[in-house]
Design a protein around this motif. Structure first.
Motif, PDB file in Angstrom:
ATOM      1  N   CYS A  75       9.560 -28.790  19.616  1.00 20.33           N
ATOM      2  CA  CYS A  75      10.039 -29.618  18.621  1.00 20.33           C
ATOM      3  C   CYS A  75      11.449 -29.544  18.630  1.00 20.33           C
ATOM      4  O   CYS A  75      12.025 -28.759  19.482  1.00 20.33           O
ATOM      5  CB  CYS A  75       9.511 -29.277  17.036  1.00 20.33           C
TER       6      CYS A  75
ATOM      7  N   LYS B 156       7.111 -20.374  17.707  1.00 17.51           N
ATOM      8  CA  LYS B 156       5.754 -20.775  18.660  1.00 17.51           C
ATOM      9  C   LYS B 156       6.184 -20.773  20.099  1.00 17.51           C
ATOM     10  O   LYS B 156       5.447 -20.495  21.035  1.00 17.51           O
ATOM     11  CB  LYS B 156       5.290 -22.163  17.964  1.00 17.51           C
ATOM     12  N   CYS B 157       7.550 -21.339  20.388  1.00 15.33           N
ATOM     13  CA  CYS B 157       7.905 -21.455  21.633  1.00 15.33           C
ATOM     14  C   CYS B 157       8.872 -20.346  22.052  1.00 15.33           C
ATOM     15  O   CYS B 157      10.045 -20.148  21.357  1.00 15.33           O
ATOM     16  CB  CYS B 157       8.700 -22.625  21.801  1.00 15.33           C
TER      17      CYS B 157
ATOM     18  N   CYS C 221      12.726 -20.896  22.310  1.00 12.40           N
ATOM     19  CA  CYS C 221      13.611 -21.097  21.018  1.00 12.40           C
ATOM     20  C   CYS C 221      13.636 -19.903  20.332  1.00 12.40           C
ATOM     21  O   CYS C 221      14.767 -19.573  19.892  1.00 12.40           O
ATOM     22  CB  CYS C 221      12.563 -22.521  19.989  1.00 12.40           C
TER      23      CYS C 221
ATOM     24  N   CYS D 132      10.179 -21.111  14.310  1.00 13.60           N
ATOM     25  CA  CYS D 132       8.972 -20.779  13.675  1.00 13.60           C
ATOM     26  C   CYS D 132       8.371 -19.911  14.709  1.00 13.60           C
ATOM     27  O   CYS D 132       7.170 -19.226  14.349  1.00 13.60           O
ATOM     28  CB  CYS D 132       7.921 -22.183  13.382  1.00 13.60           C
TER      29      CYS D 132
HETATM   30  S1  SF4 Z   1      11.139 -25.325  19.267  1.00 13.35           S
HETATM   31 FE1  SF4 Z   1      10.159 -25.994  17.429  1.00 13.35          FE
HETATM   32  S2  SF4 Z   1       7.857 -25.358  17.687  1.00 13.35           S
HETATM   33 FE2  SF4 Z   1       9.265 -24.394  19.087  1.00 13.35          FE
HETATM   34  S3  SF4 Z   1       9.625 -22.234  18.350  1.00 13.35           S
HETATM   35 FE3  SF4 Z   1      11.466 -23.664  17.903  1.00 13.35          FE
HETATM   36  S4  SF4 Z   1      11.028 -24.276  15.749  1.00 13.35           S
HETATM   37 FE4  SF4 Z   1       9.106 -23.609  16.518  1.00 13.35          FE
END
Ligand code: SF4
Ligand SMILES: Cc1cc2nc3c(=O)[nH]c(=O)nc-3n(C[C@H](O)[C@H](O)[C@H](O)COP(=O)(O)O)c2cc1C
Ligand code: FES
Lengths: 436, 197
Positions: free
Chosen positions: A398, A354-355, A358, A352
């Motif tokens: 996540c 956000k982090c 990732c 997604c």
């Molecule tokens: S770890 Fe989860 S919340 Fe963070 S960027 Fe990846 S998908 Fe998004």
């Protein structure tokens, strides 16, 4: 090579969830009721308090089927008692590669899920439930909506259900294409009309979930297990599966097998039986190379461990999990670095964003794997892959980040030689002195 | 380019059915998309304003989800699944065959405006691998050799014009199969099928 096996022969005694998968028109309320639909709800409203329903589910030990295996009854018990709006959200996002069991349950027997929803809502005191279904499952969503309309007309949903004080509205909420919506807090964000990015916890959804209210989130199959438990009791349920993993599980089998599909079996079936007895083996009688037990997300199981019972405990001994029990079989013809690249491309596509670890890390992994697969890798790339994994795992919001590293780590653990053979100038295994 | 009366009625229905207006945004955007298969900026703004919401977060939603399109698409959106189970059964060859037959531009659109080719991730139909989503329908198993014929059948079926972007009426379940065009919308018949060796 195998004789004709009928569908019935393949099923264990008394499947709970897929018994009527071939029965025509189970979406019709009369047809469904003639096969026992809503008998559990009728019984619960007549005989049990909400606390007793939760108690039976707790006793039955229904482990969450969405992947983490958290006991459903315990999850329900976290919902605060007393007045105030509460919600159930059923997770029907089902987007893990190789997973298609929820879809079949909803398409073939939608009333089973609706009855389970009603029982859960009665137990936790929720008067509103959302079924969050991935946008591509249009047929399944239609089936659910038809089932809800007819159940409502028969006072099995709506106000004062079957003459009780229990009210319930069920909404089918269709997603629009995003794997991350299966993560339970991203799912809540999606229903709230926001970009579906996971929330940080605490607060947990049992305290502040949908619209800030206490919310239970359970997988479709978890909820679909409930009606038969209420009808038949916890002891009946515990006769299926193993002592610590009771019940049946719908295993989704795909990849290199002759008969891919959903198989509802006792928890604890071995991969060997699943692949060879139910899946009827590998096309061309090639050898199994490796098995992915939970879609793209979990560490792999090597071919010498096919006798591992697929319950909630035994895969842990191999450092992996049952997860969603979506078993993908790869045979000896597969190039592991190429397959790994394809898996990481999925996570990179679905992150997604956000982090940073990732978002950026999965991109680095894709780039390094592409380089290696193109024959342009350098010897340091293998260490680079592992380092990037370390920079993601456990350092993100996540579990998607943790999922993303497992194909890289597993493939390097079991098939490092395949990467080495693709990298020009990779030092050979023999000590340099041997050249003399 | 104001919203069509049918769309407005549908958004009102969606809004009335849900507990909060913000939850109506995503389903309303989908309803508005069925007008022309994609969402011009102005449409997104109209939908948000109809619900009393800020248009800016609505644009952010529309660009996040793969099923919402903020650029023009053809009559058919072909989302060819590339995830591992489909990959293991030849999805890359299928994609190549489609690319070869359509010669799409950099947005994936064919010159005749009939098809838009997109990357798909697992659509929950792996027993029919390799498969693709064609608007609302699942089609599979596919084979590279029969792709030209499959596309030709789709072209013929589109001759009647856009049916609010849908090939099948969602109330009726999958449309009839035709030659290599086999629908797998309802998974029911699956478990007894055997895959090609
Ligand atoms: S770890 Fe989860 S919340 Fe963070 S960027 Fe990846 S998908 Fe998004
Ligand atoms: C990236 C990601 C995707 C997920 N996808 C799903 C999904 O599609 N379906 C599901 O039930 N759970 C999914 N989960 C797990 C949910 O967050 C949650 O644990 C589950 O729905 C709880 O239900 P259960 O206790 O009944 O298993 C996903 C988790 C993550 C991190
Ligand atoms: S991998 Fe293509 S549908 Fe699942």
């Amino acid at each position: 090579m195998t004789g004709a096996i009928t569908f019935e022969q393949l099923m264990p005694a008394g499947p709970n969830l897929t018994e009527y998968r071939h029965a025509p028109n189970m979406v019709d309320l009369d047809v469904a009721r003639s096969r026992g639909a809503y008998d559990g709800l009728t019984k619960a409203l007549a005989e049990y308090t909400p606390e007793q329903v939760t108690g039976i589910v707790m006793d039955a030990t229904v482990l969450g089927r969405g992947g983490a295996g958290f006991p459903a009854g315990r999850k329900w018990s976290f919902i605060p008692k007393g007045p105030g709006q509460k919600y159930l959200t059923v997770n029907a996002d089902e987007s893990e590669p190789g997973t298609f069991s929820n879809r079949e349950l909803m398409e073939t027997n939608p009333h089973l899920l609706i009855e389970g929803v009603a029982l859960c809502c009665y137990a936790v005191g929720a008067s509103r439930a959302f079924i969050y279904i991935r946008g591509e499952y249009i047929h399944a969503a239609n089936q659910l909506n038809r089932a809800i309309t007819s159940a409502r007309a028969a006072n099995l949903l709506g106000d004062k259900i079957l003459g009780s004080e229990f009210n319930l509205e069920v909404f089918v909420y269709q997603g629009a294409g995003a794997y991350i919506c299966g993560e339970e807090t991203a799912l809540l964000e999606s229903i709230e009309g926001n970009r579906p990015m996971p929330r940080s916890r605490p607060p947990f959804p049992a305290v502040a979930g949908l619209y800030g209210k206490p919310t239970v989130i359970n997988n479709v199959e978890t909820i679909a297990n409930i009606p038969a438990i209420i009808r038949n009791g916890a002891d009946w349920y515990k006769a299926f599966g193993t002592p610590t993993s009771p019940g049946t599980k719908v295993y989704s089998l795909s990849g290199h097998v002759r008969r891919p599909g959903n198989y509802e079996l006792n928890l604890g079936i071995s991969l060997r039986d699943l692949i060879y007895e139910y899946g009827q083996g590998v096309p061309g009688d090639r050898a199994v190379k490796v098995v992915l037990p939970s879609g793209a997300a979990a560490p792999w199981i090597p071919a010498d461990a096919l006798d591992t019972p697929m319950d909630y405990d035994n895969p842990r001994k191999l450092g992996t999990i049952l997860g969603s029990a979506s078993v993908i079989v790869m045979d000896e013809s597969v190039s592991i670095p190429h397959a790994t690249l394809r898996l990481i491309e999925f996570f990179n596509h679905e992150s997604c964003g956000k982090c940073t670890p990732c978002r950026e890390g999965t991109l680095w992994l894709v780039k390094a794997l592409k380089r290696i697969c193109a024959g342009e890798g350098v010897p340091d790339d293998l260490q680079l892959l592992l380092n990037v994994c370390d920079s993601i795992a456990g350092k993100v919001l996540c579990a998607l980040g943790d999922f993303a590293v497992s194909p890289v780590q597993s493939s390097l653990k079991y098939f490092r030689h395949e990467y080495e053979a693709m990298i020009p100038g990779y030092p050979t295994a023999e000590p340099a002195l041997a050249a003399d | 380019m104001a919203l069509e009366p049918e769309t407005i009625a549908e958004i009102e229905r969606i809004r009335a059915a849900l507990p909060e207006a913000r939850s109506a945004l995503l389903p309303s955007l989908k309803a508005a998309q069925s007008e022309r298969g994609w969402l011009p900026q102005e449409t997104i703004k109209d939908v948000a304003e109809m619900l009393g919401l800020d248009p800016n977060p609505a644009y952010m939603l529309a660009t996040f989800y793969t099923m919402l399109h903020t650029e023009p698409v053809g009559h058919y959106v072909l989302e060819v699944c590339r995830s591992l189970p489909c990959y293991l059964r030849g999805s890359d060859q299928v994609t190549e065959a489609i690319r070869g037959a359509l010669q799409p531009d950099e947005h994936g659109n064919s010159v005749d405006g009939m098809f838009s080719l997109k990357i798909g991730e697992c659509l929950g139909d792996c027993p029919h691998a390799p498969m693709m989503r064609v608007n609302d329908d699942f089609v599979g198993p596919l084979a590279a050799e029969t792709i030209p014929e499959t596309l030709e059948i789709l072209r013929r079926r589109a001759a009647g014009g856009r049916v609010r972007g849908l090939m099948a009426d969602p109330a009726d379940g999958p449309p009839p199969n035709e030659g290599p065009l086999t629908f797998s919308n309802a998974i029911q018949s699956l478990p007894l099928a055997r895959v090609r060796e």
